[in-house]
Scaffold this motif. Structure first.
Motif, PDB file in Angstrom:
ATOM      1  N   PRO A 200      -0.249 -11.695  -6.265  1.00 56.91           N
ATOM      2  CA  PRO A 200      -0.453 -12.332  -4.894  1.00 56.91           C
ATOM      3  C   PRO A 200      -1.816 -11.717  -4.488  1.00 56.91           C
ATOM      4  O   PRO A 200      -2.032 -10.479  -4.766  1.00 56.91           O
ATOM      5  CB  PRO A 200       0.641 -11.725  -4.114  1.00 56.91           C
ATOM      6  N   PRO A 201      -2.652 -12.559  -3.568  1.00 51.31           N
ATOM      7  CA  PRO A 201      -3.599 -11.955  -3.226  1.00 51.31           C
ATOM      8  C   PRO A 201      -3.462 -10.802  -2.295  1.00 51.31           C
ATOM      9  O   PRO A 201      -2.621 -10.821  -1.256  1.00 51.31           O
ATOM     10  CB  PRO A 201      -4.428 -13.173  -2.441  1.00 51.31           C
ATOM     11  N   LEU A 202      -4.431  -9.969  -1.730  1.00 50.98           N
ATOM     12  CA  LEU A 202      -4.166  -8.968  -0.761  1.00 50.98           C
ATOM     13  C   LEU A 202      -4.824  -9.558   0.361  1.00 50.98           C
ATOM     14  O   LEU A 202      -5.536 -10.458   0.542  1.00 50.98           O
ATOM     15  CB  LEU A 202      -5.066  -7.646  -1.305  1.00 50.98           C
ATOM     16  N   VAL A 203      -4.353  -9.119   1.526  1.00 57.27           N
ATOM     17  CA  VAL A 203      -5.080  -9.321   2.990  1.00 57.27           C
ATOM     18  C   VAL A 203      -6.362  -8.651   3.196  1.00 57.27           C
ATOM     19  O   VAL A 203      -6.237  -7.710   2.923  1.00 57.27           O
ATOM     20  CB  VAL A 203      -3.977  -8.986   4.073  1.00 57.27           C
ATOM     21  N   ALA A 204      -7.389  -9.396   3.476  1.00 55.20           N
ATOM     22  CA  ALA A 204      -8.691  -8.994   3.746  1.00 55.20           C
ATOM     23  C   ALA A 204      -8.826  -7.985   4.891  1.00 55.20           C
ATOM     24  O   ALA A 204      -8.250  -8.479   6.059  1.00 55.20           O
ATOM     25  CB  ALA A 204      -9.679 -10.229   3.734  1.00 55.20           C
ATOM     26  N   PRO A 205      -9.348  -6.829   4.682  1.00 52.80           N
ATOM     27  CA  PRO A 205      -9.164  -6.025   5.887  1.00 52.80           C
ATOM     28  C   PRO A 205      -9.765  -6.539   7.222  1.00 52.80           C
ATOM     29  O   PRO A 205      -9.857  -6.212   8.079  1.00 52.80           O
ATOM     30  CB  PRO A 205      -9.775  -4.575   5.264  1.00 52.80           C
ATOM     31  N   PRO A 259      -5.480  -4.913 -15.592  1.00 49.29           N
ATOM     32  CA  PRO A 259      -6.256  -6.266 -15.542  1.00 49.29           C
ATOM     33  C   PRO A 259      -5.286  -7.120 -14.673  1.00 49.29           C
ATOM     34  O   PRO A 259      -4.146  -7.433 -15.008  1.00 49.29           O
ATOM     35  CB  PRO A 259      -6.554  -6.917 -16.917  1.00 49.29           C
ATOM     36  N   GLY A 260      -5.786  -7.633 -13.572  1.00 45.46           N
ATOM     37  CA  GLY A 260      -5.099  -8.764 -12.871  1.00 45.46           C
ATOM     38  C   GLY A 260      -4.486  -7.835 -11.537  1.00 45.46           C
ATOM     39  O   GLY A 260      -4.094  -8.530 -10.557  1.00 45.46           O
ATOM     40  N   TYR A 261      -4.335  -6.433 -11.583  1.00 46.10           N
ATOM     41  CA  TYR A 261      -3.848  -5.991 -10.527  1.00 46.10           C
ATOM     42  C   TYR A 261      -4.677  -4.849 -10.046  1.00 46.10           C
ATOM     43  O   TYR A 261      -5.422  -3.623 -10.785  1.00 46.10           O
ATOM     44  CB  TYR A 261      -2.549  -5.032 -11.033  1.00 46.10           C
ATOM     45  N   PRO A 262      -5.052  -4.606  -8.827  1.00 44.76           N
ATOM     46  CA  PRO A 262      -6.302  -3.868  -8.324  1.00 44.76           C
ATOM     47  C   PRO A 262      -5.933  -2.358  -8.453  1.00 44.76           C
ATOM     48  O   PRO A 262      -6.694  -1.440  -7.875  1.00 44.76           O
ATOM     49  CB  PRO A 262      -6.573  -4.405  -6.665  1.00 44.76           C
ATOM     50  N   GLY A 263      -4.565  -2.163  -8.020  1.00 41.75           N
ATOM     51  CA  GLY A 263      -4.102  -0.595  -8.073  1.00 41.75           C
ATOM     52  C   GLY A 263      -3.668  -0.493  -6.655  1.00 41.75           C
ATOM     53  O   GLY A 263      -3.301  -1.329  -5.814  1.00 41.75           O
ATOM     54  N   GLN A 264      -3.221   0.582  -6.518  1.00 41.91           N
ATOM     55  CA  GLN A 264      -2.370   1.048  -5.110  1.00 41.91           C
ATOM     56  C   GLN A 264      -3.442   1.370  -4.351  1.00 41.91           C
ATOM     57  O   GLN A 264      -4.248   2.221  -4.458  1.00 41.91           O
ATOM     58  CB  GLN A 264      -1.465   2.389  -5.380  1.00 41.91           C
ATOM     59  N   VAL A 265      -3.461   0.507  -3.138  1.00 41.50           N
ATOM     60  CA  VAL A 265      -4.354   0.875  -1.958  1.00 41.50           C
ATOM     61  C   VAL A 265      -3.512   1.088  -0.406  1.00 41.50           C
ATOM     62  O   VAL A 265      -2.278   0.874  -0.563  1.00 41.50           O
ATOM     63  CB  VAL A 265      -5.536  -0.308  -2.015  1.00 41.50           C
ATOM     64  N   LEU A 266      -4.285   1.447   0.371  1.00 40.24           N
ATOM     65  CA  LEU A 266      -3.774   1.454   1.565  1.00 40.24           C
ATOM     66  C   LEU A 266      -3.466   0.298   2.254  1.00 40.24           C
ATOM     67  O   LEU A 266      -4.168  -0.711   2.124  1.00 40.24           O
ATOM     68  CB  LEU A 266      -4.501   2.410   2.586  1.00 40.24           C
ATOM     69  N   VAL A 267      -2.502   0.130   3.249  1.00 40.35           N
ATOM     70  CA  VAL A 267      -1.884  -1.103   3.814  1.00 40.35           C
ATOM     71  C   VAL A 267      -2.048  -0.581   5.375  1.00 40.35           C
ATOM     72  O   VAL A 267      -1.295   0.204   5.726  1.00 40.35           O
ATOM     73  CB  VAL A 267      -0.771  -1.590   3.336  1.00 40.35           C
ATOM     74  N   ASP A 268      -2.768  -1.668   6.091  1.00 37.14           N
ATOM     75  CA  ASP A 268      -2.736  -1.328   7.525  1.00 37.14           C
ATOM     76  C   ASP A 268      -1.430  -2.162   8.212  1.00 37.14           C
ATOM     77  O   ASP A 268      -0.847  -2.779   7.934  1.00 37.14           O
ATOM     78  CB  ASP A 268      -3.883  -2.199   8.312  1.00 37.14           C
ATOM     79  N   LYS A 269      -0.713  -1.006   9.054  1.00 35.46           N
ATOM     80  CA  LYS A 269       0.887  -1.425   9.331  1.00 35.46           C
ATOM     81  C   LYS A 269       0.854  -2.251  10.250  1.00 35.46           C
ATOM     82  O   LYS A 269       1.784  -3.340  10.291  1.00 35.46           O
ATOM     83  CB  LYS A 269       1.554   0.076   9.845  1.00 35.46           C
ATOM     84  N   THR A 271      -1.765  -5.074  10.755  1.00 40.46           N
ATOM     85  CA  THR A 271      -2.048  -6.201  10.145  1.00 40.46           C
ATOM     86  C   THR A 271      -1.741  -6.753   8.614  1.00 40.46           C
ATOM     87  O   THR A 271      -1.801  -7.876   8.203  1.00 40.46           O
ATOM     88  CB  THR A 271      -3.793  -6.323  10.079  1.00 40.46           C
ATOM     89  N   GLY A 272      -1.126  -5.732   8.131  1.00 35.20           N
ATOM     90  CA  GLY A 272      -0.899  -6.107   6.523  1.00 35.20           C
ATOM     91  C   GLY A 272      -1.865  -6.018   5.577  1.00 35.20           C
ATOM     92  O   GLY A 272      -1.829  -6.341   4.531  1.00 35.20           O
TER      93      GLY A 272
END
Length: 302
Positions: A200-205, A259-269, A271-272
């Motif tokens: 699944p794509p990430l939500v753009a910050p 490959p295909g997984y960007p890794g563990q990043v932070l998530v804005d509570k 906005t997601g």
């Protein structure tokens, strides 16, 4: 005016994700140490002006996202960590000390005077719009502008120009907005990739897939420009297709990436949105890993 120039590119993320996956291999292969050799050439250090040429239509908000990013590269005590400035400090570990980037002149080129499809010669012509030799001239093309090789093999380019009979070379960068043309290739992980694992794509910050994707590619090319501006700095592989400070770490944004997984990043509570760096004016950005000369490894912020 005639130019001598070289190019280094940011390859399409989707193609690199595909190339990193081999479905016929079922065993783990021990990775070799990643080493970017220094080829004894000039690096860009000290205070460096970054001039911006906006080719095509960009909204004021889109321009502010990119300007705030460049301004964020300089240390600010009021920005929480991890920060854009923390990410950029890794460039200080390359020979020669720090590179302090500051926004200089900006040109709005909204008339599409060169058309909506640009060739390499057009980029060189646009890069020569500024007369500041001690600068990096950045060309940013809008989402409705095609560029030779864009989406097919590259998402951006950096190189240098030198007018005939001139001693000094000037660095330039081109980055395109892929939102309407190839977001799965040049704005991953904010869009489903065309090839490879369909995570699944990430939500753009900053709420703009195209511009947030441009930030990733601009960050990659700025780091490559200051550490390998004239094709004789830090890189691995052939000089005609070098792996540089960030392009050597393609697709890595956080710990545990593959490959295909960007890794563990932070998530804005609220906005997601996914991010790993705080910037100026309350901005958040997702920045790729950078090769650390002290550890010979790709370094992430989180």
């Amino acid at each position: 005016m005639v130019f001598n120039y070289h190019l280094a590119t940011v390859l399409c993320w989707g193609l690199l994700v595909l190339g990193a996956v081999n479905p016929t291999v079922g065993v783990l292969v021990e990775q070799q140490p990643l080493v970017l050799k220094y080829h004894n050439g000039e690096l860009l250090k000290g205070r460096i002006t970054v001039n911006l040429l906006w080719y095509g239509s960009f909204t004021p908000i889109q321009r502010s996202i990119i300007v705030d990013f460049i301004n964020s590269l300089s240390s600010s005590p009021v920005v929480p960590v991890p920060s854009v400035a923390t990410w950029w400090k890794t460039t200080e570990k390359y020979k020669g000390g720090s590179s302090a980037l500051v926004v200089g002149k900006q040109i709005l080129h909204e008339s599409y005077s060169l058309g909506k499809y640009l060739k390499g010669t057009h980029l060189l012509s646009l890069a020569s719009s500024f007369n500041d030799l001690s600068a990096i001239n950045v060309i940013l093309t809008a989402k409705d502008v095609g560029v030779d090789g864009f989406c097919r093999s590259r998402c951006g380019t950096h190189g240098s120009t030198r007018p005939v009979n001139a001693k000094a070379r000037t660095a330039y960068i081109w980055v395109g907005n892929s939102e309407a043309q190839c977001p799965g290739q040049c704005a991953w992980p904010f869009h489903q990739p065309i090839y490879g694992p369909q995570t699944p794509p990430l939500v753009a910050p900053n709420g703009d897939v195209g511009v947030d994707g441009m930030i990733i590619n601009l960050a990659t090319l700025l780091a490559g420009t200051v550490t390998n501006p004239f094709n004789n700095g830090y890189f691995q592989g052939p000089a005609t297709a070098p792996l540089e400070a960030v392009s050597a770490c393609t697709g890595v944004f956080g710990s545990g990436s593959y490959p295909g997984y960007p890794g563990q990043v932070l998530v804005d509570k609220a906005t997601g949105a996914s991010y790993n760096a705080h910037g100026a004016n309350g901005r958040k950005y997702l920045l790729p890993a950078m090769w650390d000369p002290e550890t010979s490894a790709c370094r992430t912020l989180v």
